[in-house]
Scaffold this active site. Structure first.
Site, PDB file in Angstrom:
ATOM      1  NE  ARG A  92       4.948  -1.419  -5.247  1.00 45.30           N
ATOM      2  CZ  ARG A  92       4.467  -2.665  -5.112  1.00 45.30           C
ATOM      3  NH1 ARG A  92       3.164  -2.859  -5.002  1.00 45.30           N
ATOM      4  NH2 ARG A  92       5.280  -3.692  -5.110  1.00 45.30           N
ATOM      5  CE  LYS A 195       6.759  -3.959  -1.438  1.00 44.08           C
ATOM      6  NZ  LYS A 195       5.712  -4.536  -0.578  1.00 44.08           N
ATOM      7  CD  GLU A 231      -2.450  -2.948   2.488  1.00 44.46           C
ATOM      8  OE1 GLU A 231      -1.320  -3.422   2.639  1.00 44.46           O
ATOM      9  OE2 GLU A 231      -2.709  -2.101   1.618  1.00 44.46           O
TER      10      GLU A 231
END
Length: 355
Positions: A92, A195, A231
């Site tokens: 990620r 992220k 989210e």
């Protein structure tokens, strides 16, 4: 990768009240740092200074050329030190770094940093049975002399650690409250799925405002229609429906959660629940929702007992009475027990750092 050269004498544990730890920064003595310069990474080394000396022109400061990861080291029931699926954290970070035009650390460098950071800070790794862990924060930032919007001349990769307890003060069994935001977290074609630090700043103001509603976290709906679940401020969302189905929102703006991915596998394989990744129209599907949970590295699987709408109207859910038949609580328990070596890790998810 082979980092099996273990210390012969690990330091004794610090005298902490492990069960009273919150999710706050607590300084550890050691951290790992590597630098990218002239087209390559150095070998990295352990350092003791918790401060990073940055040039005032660093792209991390001006243009948000920075990203991070989060994972936990835990002491298993048999004394092993385990990380949960760290390869996915590296993948990620590599994906995010590419989007932000940064050189990602190699997998070998990433894992070297994890090993050295955990073992050097063994004295602050919570023992088994205290509901705490050693949180690890790998970060990647652009540094060096610069002024215009361009890639940084140098980069720093660092991993620091902090012993932590539950992310929410209520723990992981007592349901939390979310407040729906009337603002957008990210743009439809932005960086919501990465992220990056810039991905979180939109929710900072919301985190302070929700305290007026006695809420624990903010809930974002989709930025286009404001009706599909996206989210929470600090985690992904999973939803359990009356037809014995667990769904998680599908959108290009959602961060791919390692915990959510694992929880969905557990739900399907171990609880015999059908799983789906799809758009979830919160208001239209509300009558069929039994349970929801925040799902992430910090939150683990935290059941949601109440959601407060923009206009103050609230919606309560099946498990706010903390009943033992809560699917979300079961999911959290199974996931935690796998991470702690209490039940068999049939998926080979745990990565053993020690012994």
């Amino acid at each position: 990768m082979n980092y099996k050269a273990k210390p012969t004498n690990l330091p004794p544990k610090k005298n902490l009240n492990w069960q009273k730890l919150g999710f706050d920064y607590k300084k550890c003595d050691y951290r790992f740092q590597a630098r990218w310069k002239n087209g390559q990474w150095d070998d990295g080394q352990i350092c003791t200074d918790e401060f990073i000396n940055l040039h005032e022109g660093s792209t991390a400061i001006h243009y948000a050329q920075q990203c991070f990861e989060g994972l936990k080291a835990k002491t298993a029931k048999d004394g092993r030190i385990l990380l949960f699926r760290p390869s996915l954290n590296w993948e990620r970070m590599k994906t995010t770094a590419k989007r932000l035009m940064m050189p990602a650390p190699s997998k070998e460098l990433f894992f070297k940093g994890l090993h050295e950071t955990v073992l050097r800070n063994y004295d602050l790794l919570p023992p088994f049975g205290h509901g705490a862990s050693l949180y690890l924060r790998p970060l990647l930032i652009g540094v060096g002399s610069n002024l215009g919007i361009r890639k940084a001349p140098e980069y720093i990769f660092r991993i620091f650690a902090s012993p932590v307890g539950p992310y929410y003060k209520k723990g992981q069994v007592i349901p939390i409250t979310l407040k729906i935001s009337d603002n957008d977290r990210v743009a439809p074609s932005g960086i919501g799925a990465y992220k990056a630090g810039a991905n979180y700043i939109a929710g900072l103001q919301e985190q302070y405002q929700i305290k007026k509603n006695n809420a624990d976290d903010v809930l974002f709906l989709d930025p286009l229609h404001h009706k599909y679940l996206e989210e929470a401020g600090a985690a992904n969302i999973i939803v359990y429906f009356k037809n014995n189905t667990i769904a998680t929102p599908k959108a290009s703006t959602i961060l791919p959660s390692i915990t959510r991915k694992s929880a969905m596998t557990i739900a399907s394989d171990m609880l015999n629940i059908k799983t789906e990744v799809r758009q979830i129209d919160f208001y239209q599907e509300l009558p069929n929702i039994l349970e929801l949970a925040n799902c992430g590295t910090a939150a683990v699987v935290s059941p949601i007992g109440r959601i407060i709408d923009v206009d103050g109207k609230h919606y309560d859910f099946h498990h706010q009475d903390q009943s033992k038949d809560s699917i979300m609580i079961k999911l959290g328990e199974i996931l935690n027990n796998i991470q702690l070596g209490i039940i068999e890790d049939s998926y080979d998810w745990n990565y053993q750092i020690y012994p």
